[in-house]
Write a protein that holds these residues in place. Structure first.
Motif, mmCIF file in Angstrom:
data_model
loop_
_atom_site.group_PDB
_atom_site.id
_atom_site.type_symbol
_atom_site.label_atom_id
_atom_site.label_comp_id
_atom_site.label_asym_id
_atom_site.label_seq_id
_atom_site.Cartn_x
_atom_site.Cartn_y
_atom_site.Cartn_z
ATOM 1 N N VAL A 305 8.012 14.704 4.491
ATOM 2 C CA VAL A 305 7.007 13.920 3.760
ATOM 3 C C VAL A 305 7.733 12.869 2.924
ATOM 4 N N ARG A 306 7.429 11.596 3.172
ATOM 5 C CA ARG A 306 8.073 10.491 2.455
ATOM 6 C C ARG A 306 7.020 9.424 2.157
ATOM 7 N N PHE A 307 6.983 9.050 0.920
ATOM 8 C CA PHE A 307 6.052 7.997 0.525
ATOM 9 C C PHE A 307 6.542 7.364 -0.768
ATOM 10 N N ARG A 308 5.803 6.348 -1.256
ATOM 11 C CA ARG A 308 6.168 5.630 -2.481
ATOM 12 C C ARG A 308 4.970 5.610 -3.423
ATOM 13 N N LEU A 309 5.237 5.896 -4.682
ATOM 14 C CA LEU A 309 4.184 5.786 -5.689
ATOM 15 C C LEU A 309 4.065 4.315 -6.095
ATOM 16 N N TRP A 310 2.852 3.791 -6.004
ATOM 17 C CA TRP A 310 2.690 2.332 -6.236
ATOM 18 C C TRP A 310 1.475 2.095 -7.117
ATOM 19 N N ASN A 311 1.729 1.251 -8.136
ATOM 20 C CA ASN A 311 0.646 0.861 -9.039
ATOM 21 C C ASN A 311 0.257 -0.560 -8.704
ATOM 22 N N PRO A 312 -0.926 -0.753 -8.095
ATOM 23 C CA PRO A 312 -1.339 -2.109 -7.715
ATOM 24 C C PRO A 312 -1.729 -2.984 -8.917
ATOM 25 N N ASP A 313 -2.003 -2.324 -10.044
ATOM 26 C CA ASP A 313 -2.416 -3.123 -11.194
ATOM 27 C C ASP A 313 -1.248 -3.942 -11.738
ATOM 28 N N ILE A 314 -0.062 -3.364 -11.713
ATOM 29 C CA ILE A 314 1.110 -4.091 -12.202
ATOM 30 C C ILE A 314 2.036 -4.496 -11.053
ATOM 31 N N GLU A 315 1.611 -4.073 -9.851
ATOM 32 C CA GLU A 315 2.361 -4.384 -8.625
ATOM 33 C C GLU A 315 3.818 -3.936 -8.736
ATOM 34 N N ASP A 372 5.004 4.114 3.550
ATOM 35 C CA ASP A 372 3.663 4.591 3.187
ATOM 36 C C ASP A 372 3.600 4.738 1.667
ATOM 37 N N ALA A 373 2.439 4.477 1.100
ATOM 38 C CA ALA A 373 2.309 4.460 -0.357
ATOM 39 C C ALA A 373 1.115 5.313 -0.813
ATOM 40 N N VAL A 374 1.298 5.907 -1.961
ATOM 41 C CA VAL A 374 0.219 6.575 -2.656
ATOM 42 C C VAL A 374 -0.126 5.690 -3.849
ATOM 43 N N ILE A 375 -1.346 5.269 -3.927
ATOM 44 C CA ILE A 375 -1.781 4.316 -4.945
ATOM 45 C C ILE A 375 -2.076 5.049 -6.250
ATOM 46 N N VAL A 376 -1.484 4.528 -7.317
ATOM 47 C CA VAL A 376 -1.691 5.087 -8.635
ATOM 48 C C VAL A 376 -2.248 3.993 -9.564
ATOM 49 N N HIS A 377 -3.436 4.230 -10.139
ATOM 50 C CA HIS A 377 -4.031 3.227 -11.050
ATOM 51 C C HIS A 377 -3.769 3.624 -12.493
ATOM 52 N N ASN A 378 -3.779 2.640 -13.355
ATOM 53 C CA ASN A 378 -3.618 2.876 -14.787
ATOM 54 C C ASN A 378 -4.848 3.627 -15.336
#
Length: 378
Positions: A305-315, A372-378
């Motif tokens: 399992v490999r992915f990236r934690l990504w916050n689209p609000d601050i990119e 692949d990314a897992v989206i994390v919002h503020n």
């Protein structure tokens, strides 16, 4: 006169149309082995009836030349090959008459190969008219067509032994009983030999007969029902320079490689299997009519399992952030990447990702990669 005074044991008189019979009689007599007991009693060699004079092997047939007369004088016995051909032969009659004049009438022997004795019909009569003209003793002769036994070949053998017993002046049964036993032994040996040959031919035939080989797959790794089942496994079998390929659609199905030469059975062959989500198989096995191949699921397809934690609000990625994947703790690295391994028995097609913050609530679908990314919002 004693036997030692003669150059030839016998002289064969025949018509040229019966040449083959003359050859057979000469060969049979010269190679006939007498019982050891009789040889001991009479002082004979094991093959006492030789040499036998037969014109084609010594001189060309023709009239009673001086040379032919000398051969007759040098012969202890006269054997007449009797048939309608010799019955009508002038020269056969002259040879009989000449031998009679030598005073050896009792040493004239008749071997009937065709026709009938005293039939009265020139087309079937087997005795030359000179027999009646000279008033020779009534002699039936050895007849190969005499119906004593059911099998013609055995009657023919009996006629040969009759002739041999007369030539040697011994009782017929003294030779025939032994001869018949030897024939039975030869028949048994021939039968056994024939069976061996047939068995060998059948073996060769079976060896060259093509066979069908059935191939199935068995999963030898931990079976996980949450993962996709086996599908489209490509099986390749290599036989010397020939390659056979087919596809197994599921673990419940089979494939059959047809027309495999029998010579490959019980021999080592190379088999390869390639299937999505499973480890490749490349093995050498002993070929049989039914082959079962073990196949193992690749634990990394749904386990890495490999992915990236990504916050689209601050990119930006989220480094050093704790998450849980299928109940297992993990921490993102400096680049926000998360990597962990799920054991095969717990693997799934998708994993829920959660964290201390309610903002981290997503799923990662397998197989996945670093992009692949897992989206994390503020």
């Amino acid at each position: 006169m004693e036997q030692q005074a003669f150059k030839y044991f016998a002289f064969i008189s025949y018509n040229s149309r019966d040449t083959e019979w003359g050859k057979k009689i000469q060969k049979k007599l010269e190679h006939y082995r007498m019982p050891a007991t009789l040889c001991s009693q009479h002082g004979w060699e094991r093959t006492p009836i030789k040499p036998v004079f037969f014109a084609p092997t010594d001189i060309q047939p023709g009239g009673l030349s001086e040379e032919l007369q000398e051969r007759l004088r040098a012969s202890r016995n006269l054997i007449v090959v009797c048939s309608p051909n010799s019955a009508q032969s002038e020269w056969v009659g002259k040879e009989i008459a000449f031998f009679h004049q030598l005073g050896r009438t009792k040493q004239i022997h008749f071997f009937i190969v065709d026709g009938q004795p005293h039939s009265g019909n020139p087309d079937t009569e087997c005795f030359n008219p000179i027999v009646d003209t000279l008033g020779l003793p009534e002699i039936l002769g050895a007849n190969i067509h005499e119906r004593i036994y059911r099998w013609p070949w055995l009657n023919k053998e009996r006629a040969y032994v009759q002739l041999i017993s007369k030539l040697l002046g011994v009782e017929f049964d003294a030779i025939w009983q032994r001869h018949r036993r030897l024939l039975v032994q030869k028949m048994i040996a021939w039968a056994i030999g024939a069976l061996v040959v047939v068995a060998a031919l059948v073996g060769v035939w079976l060896t060259n007969q093509p066979v069908d080989v059935e191939v199935r797959l068995d999963e030898t790794s931990v079976h996980n029902k949450k993962l996709p089942p086996l599908r489209d496994a490509v099986v390749t079998m290599t036989l010397d320079n020939e390659t056979k390929t087919d596809t197994i659609r599921s673990l419940d199905s089979r494939i059959v490689f047809s027309n495999i030469p029998h010579r490959y059975m019980d021999k080592k062959v190379r088999v390869r299997v390639s299937c999505p989500d499973f480890l490749d198989v490349d093995t050498v096995l002993v070929l049989a009519r039914r082959v079962a191949l073990g196949i193992r699921r690749n634990p990394h397809v749904y386990g890495d399992v490999r992915f990236r934690l990504w916050n689209p609000d601050i990119e930006k990625p989220l480094p050093h952030t704790k998450v849980q994947v299928a109940g297992r703790d993990a921490v993102s690295d400096d680049s926000g990447r998360v990597a962990l391994f799920i054991p095969l028995e717990h693997q799934q097609k998708a994993y829920h990702v959660s964290g201390n913050s309610p903002a981290i609530a997503d799923s990662i679908y397998m197989p996945c990669g670093e992009n692949d990314a897992v989206i994390v919002h503020n």
